[in-house]
Design an enzyme around this catalytic site. Structure first.
Site, PDB file in Angstrom:
ATOM      1  N   LYS A 136       0.101 -13.563  -1.866  1.00 39.68           N
ATOM      2  CA  LYS A 136      -1.305 -13.194  -1.753  1.00 39.68           C
ATOM      3  C   LYS A 136      -1.731 -12.598  -3.083  1.00 39.68           C
ATOM      4  CE  LYS A 136      -4.749 -10.676   0.942  1.00 39.68           C
ATOM      5  NZ  LYS A 136      -5.108 -10.058   2.236  1.00 39.68           N
ATOM      6  N   GLU A 168       2.126  -9.378  -2.084  1.00 38.14           N
ATOM      7  CA  GLU A 168       0.768  -9.164  -2.601  1.00 38.14           C
ATOM      8  C   GLU A 168       0.761  -8.200  -3.790  1.00 38.14           C
ATOM      9  OE1 GLU A 168      -3.737  -7.858  -1.184  1.00 38.14           O
ATOM     10  OE2 GLU A 168      -2.020  -7.227  -0.002  1.00 38.14           O
TER      11      GLU A 168
END
Length: 302
Positions: free
Chosen positions: A213, A176
């Site tokens: 992500k 992420e």
């Protein structure tokens, strides 16, 4: 669910991932949004107990199940806790929801327009514990604030280094590198990030995959090469500060990307609600995020 079943669900399951991983610094804000003010607890343990009760209420809800919520990201304390006497990861698995754990320990100060992850000296021990509890994968967050190629390259390199450590434990890393949606150079950040991720994907060992992500791109379709890459199991999106209606609109513009929302999922839930009111509000949020993730029916603006 066996690991192979979890992988299949992550690869192609219709639904989205719930982010239930608010940690120490964000917990008071999450509780306030839930209708519990700061004065409601006196110790950190009390505070974490209240947020755990909120998460248990979500997990218990009949509308929270693997039909539309295919995964959930947990804070370490939540993973270590229980729901009605069952370890939280097991309670999720029994509902058809694949468990992940947030592993980063916060962010370093900004350098070169980015914030790297702080060191994680106890990561191997955490991964061993999480794997034993049935947790499928991890999530680790960095932040990109401006289009500095050197900084973004450092963020991605660090993310993939941690990802390889996760893979070595037989778990799935959810990488992420969040682009700040308030960045004045957001489109450039998205493009540089995509290119740096593609470089690092090519360097992964043959036969391995990661999940990504990412912030929803300012130009729809920017991350299409990542969605279709054979070394990416799934691309998911964070809400990044968008309210749910706007987040779902932006999500629906990007084919192949599903949600991994936190605030946009929990915004309308309140401690004071009856169980029927709570389930109705949670169900409405789940339906909206599901539609933006899979059916792509949120209204799309030109």
């Amino acid at each position: 669910m066996q690991i192979s079943e979890m992988t299949a669900k992550m690869a192609a399951g219709n639904g989205f991932i719930a982010a239930l991983d608010q940690s120490g610094g964000s917990t008071p804000k999450a509780l306030k949004g839930y209708g519990i003010e700061d004065g409601a607890w006196t110790t950190e343990e009390d505070m974490f107990g209240l947020i755990h009760d909120m998460r248990c209420r979500i997990i218990r809800s009949a509308v929270f199940n693997g039909d539309k919520v295919i995964g959930a990201i947990l804070f370490e304390r939540t993973m270590d806790g229980s729901v009605d006497g069952k370890p939280v990861p097991q309670a999720l698995i029994e509902k058809g929801v694949v468990p992940f754990i947030k592993i980063d320990k916060g962010l370093e100060d900004e350098v070169n327009g980015v914030q790297l992850m702080k060191p994680m000296p106890e990561l191997d021990a955490l991964l061993t514990k999480a794997s034993a509890l049935g947790v499928y994968g991890t999530k680790e967050r960095s932040v990109i604030n401006s289009a500095n190629r050197e900084g973004i390259a450092a963020v991605v390199a660090q993310q993939f280094e941690v990802g390889k450590q996760v893979l070595a434990h037989g778990m799935m890393p959810m990488i992420e590198p969040e682009v700040n949606i308030k960045s004045e150079t957001r489109a450039e950040c998205d493009a540089i990030l995509r290119d740096e991720i593609l470089k690092n994907l090519e360097a992964l060992p043959e036969g391995t995959q990661v999940m990504l992500k990412l912030s929803l791109p300012i130009v729809p379709g920017t991350f299409d090469p990542l969605v279709s890459h054979p070394r990416v199991l799934r691309v998911v999106a964070l809400s990044g500060g968008y309210k749910r209606p706007e987040a779902c609109v932006e999500l629906a513009k990007n084919a192949g990307i599903i949600a991994s929302f936190s605030r946009a999922l929990l915004d309308d839930l309140r401690f004071q609600m009856s169980d029927a009111e709570f389930d109705a509000a949670l169900g409405e949020a789940i339906d909206a995020i599901y539609a933006g993730s899979t059916i792509k029916t949120a209204p799309v603006t030109a």
